[in-house]
Design a protein around this motif. Structure first.
Motif, PDB file in Angstrom:
ATOM      1  N   UNK A   5      42.671  23.480  57.655  1.00  0.00           N
ATOM      2  CA  UNK A   5      42.502  23.490  56.209  1.00  0.00           C
ATOM      3  C   UNK A   5      43.624  22.645  55.635  1.00  0.00           C
ATOM      4  N   UNK A   6      43.449  21.353  55.741  1.00  0.00           N
ATOM      5  CA  UNK A   6      44.483  20.423  55.317  1.00  0.00           C
ATOM      6  C   UNK A   6      44.296  20.048  53.854  1.00  0.00           C
ATOM      7  N   UNK A   7      45.351  19.499  53.305  1.00  0.00           N
ATOM      8  CA  UNK A   7      45.381  19.024  51.924  1.00  0.00           C
ATOM      9  C   UNK A   7      45.619  17.523  52.004  1.00  0.00           C
ATOM     10  N   UNK A   8      45.039  16.783  51.076  1.00  0.00           N
ATOM     11  CA  UNK A   8      45.287  15.346  51.014  1.00  0.00           C
ATOM     12  C   UNK A   8      46.502  15.103  50.126  1.00  0.00           C
ATOM     13  N   UNK A   9      47.425  14.263  50.604  1.00  0.00           N
ATOM     14  CA  UNK A   9      48.640  13.907  49.878  1.00  0.00           C
ATOM     15  C   UNK A   9      48.676  12.404  49.643  1.00  0.00           C
ATOM     16  N   UNK A  10      49.106  11.994  48.446  1.00  0.00           N
ATOM     17  CA  UNK A  10      49.362  10.584  48.168  1.00  0.00           C
ATOM     18  C   UNK A  10      50.843  10.335  48.360  1.00  0.00           C
ATOM     19  N   UNK A  42      55.331  14.434  54.814  1.00  0.00           N
ATOM     20  CA  UNK A  42      56.479  13.521  54.923  1.00  0.00           C
ATOM     21  C   UNK A  42      56.675  13.073  56.366  1.00  0.00           C
ATOM     22  N   UNK A  43      56.598  14.003  57.292  1.00  0.00           N
ATOM     23  CA  UNK A  43      56.776  13.678  58.703  1.00  0.00           C
ATOM     24  C   UNK A  43      55.678  12.738  59.184  1.00  0.00           C
ATOM     25  N   UNK A  44      54.436  13.027  58.842  1.00  0.00           N
ATOM     26  CA  UNK A  44      53.312  12.207  59.302  1.00  0.00           C
ATOM     27  C   UNK A  44      53.336  10.809  58.695  1.00  0.00           C
ATOM     28  N   UNK A  52      53.749   0.386  61.350  1.00  0.00           N
ATOM     29  CA  UNK A  52      53.265  -0.731  60.545  1.00  0.00           C
ATOM     30  C   UNK A  52      54.386  -1.557  59.922  1.00  0.00           C
ATOM     31  N   UNK A  53      55.499  -0.917  59.644  1.00  0.00           N
ATOM     32  CA  UNK A  53      56.596  -1.587  58.940  1.00  0.00           C
ATOM     33  C   UNK A  53      57.773  -1.743  59.887  1.00  0.00           C
ATOM     34  N   UNK A  54      58.212  -3.015  60.061  1.00  0.00           N
ATOM     35  CA  UNK A  54      59.429  -3.227  60.849  1.00  0.00           C
ATOM     36  C   UNK A  54      60.592  -3.239  59.854  1.00  0.00           C
ATOM     37  N   UNK A  55      61.566  -2.444  60.125  1.00  0.00           N
ATOM     38  CA  UNK A  55      62.678  -2.328  59.190  1.00  0.00           C
ATOM     39  C   UNK A  55      62.626  -1.007  58.454  1.00  0.00           C
ATOM     40  N   UNK A  56      63.480  -0.911  57.457  1.00  0.00           N
ATOM     41  CA  UNK A  56      63.605   0.342  56.719  1.00  0.00           C
ATOM     42  C   UNK A  56      62.556   0.449  55.620  1.00  0.00           C
ATOM     43  N   UNK A  57      62.181   1.674  55.329  1.00  0.00           N
ATOM     44  CA  UNK A  57      61.307   1.969  54.196  1.00  0.00           C
ATOM     45  C   UNK A  57      61.723   3.305  53.617  1.00  0.00           C
ATOM     46  N   UNK A  58      61.355   3.518  52.382  1.00  0.00           N
ATOM     47  CA  UNK A  58      61.706   4.745  51.678  1.00  0.00           C
ATOM     48  C   UNK A  58      60.444   5.402  51.155  1.00  0.00           C
ATOM     49  N   UNK A  59      60.397   6.706  51.270  1.00  0.00           N
ATOM     50  CA  UNK A  59      59.302   7.452  50.655  1.00  0.00           C
ATOM     51  C   UNK A  59      59.731   7.723  49.215  1.00  0.00           C
TER      52      UNK A  59
END
Length: 160
Positions: A5-10, A42-44, A52-59
Motif C-alpha cells: 500500500x504505497x503512496x506516490x511522492x513527487x 528519500x532513500x529510493x 542517472x546523475x554523475x556528481x552531486x545532487x540535492x533533494x
C-alpha cells in the motif's frame, strides 16, 4: 495488483546538468516515486538518481503526490506524463441521488490524445461510470514504480 500500500511522492532534484551547448547549468527536475513513507521516498529517489546523475545532487522537496494511481504505457512514444482528473458517478443507495467524486491519476503517453486513449483503455475494463474532466501535461521527468515493473493489466482502484 500491487501488494504494497504505497503512496506516490513527487521529488524535486537539483543538480548541475551539461546542456547541449556544453555549458553546465543548475537545474531542478521533478520525479515521482512510490514508497511507504517520506523516509523511504528519500532513500529510493537517492538510489534512483545516483544511477542517472554523475556528481552531486540535492533533494529540494518531497511531497505526497496529488494522484491516486499511475497508468503506465508500453508504447515507445510514451515519453510524457499527464495529470488527469476523472469524475466517478455513483448513486447514493439511501437517497437515490447521483453523486460525483473526483480522483486524480497520472497517465503515461506520447500525446494528450494518447493520454485520453490510455485512460479509456484502462477504465473501459471496469464497470465504473466516469467522465474525464481534465488532462494536463506535467513537467515530470520520470516515474519510478517499486520494482520498476509497469503493470498494464492493473485495473484502477476506486474508493467511494
Amino acid at each position: 495488483m500491487r501488494s504494497r500500500t504505497a503512496i506516490w511522492f513527487e521529488c524535486k532534484i537539483q543538480y548541475e546538468k551539461i546542456m547541449e551547448d556544453g555549458l553546465q547549468k543548475k537545474v531542478v527536475e521533478t520525479y515521482t516515486i512510490d514508497a511507504l513513507s517520506f523516509t523511504e521516498a528519500e532513500q529510493r529517489i537517492m538510489e534512483e538518481m545516483s544511477s542517472y546523475i554523475s556528481g552531486e545532487f540535492t533533494i529540494k522537496d518531497i511531497k505526497i503526490a496529488a494522484y491516486k494511481e499511475v497508468f503506465f504505457s508500453d508504447e515507445d512514444s510514451a515519453d510524457r506524463w499527464y495529470k488527469t482528473k476523472l469524475q466517478f458517478i455513483t448513486i447514493d443507495e439511501k437517497t437515490a441521488k447521483e453523486k460525483k467524486s473526483s480522483v486524480n491519476y497520472l497517465v503515461n503517453a506520447g500525446t494528450l490524445n494518447g493520454a485520453v486513449k490510455n485512460i479509456d483503455e484502462v477504465m473501459g475494463g471496469t464497470m465504473i461510470d466516469y467522465v474525464i474532466s481534465s488532462v494536463a501535461e506535467t513537467s515530470l521527468m520520470d516515474v519510478f514504480e517499486y520494482g520498476h515493473e509497469s503493470r498494464p493489466d492493473d485495473k484502477p482502484e476506486y474508493e467511494k
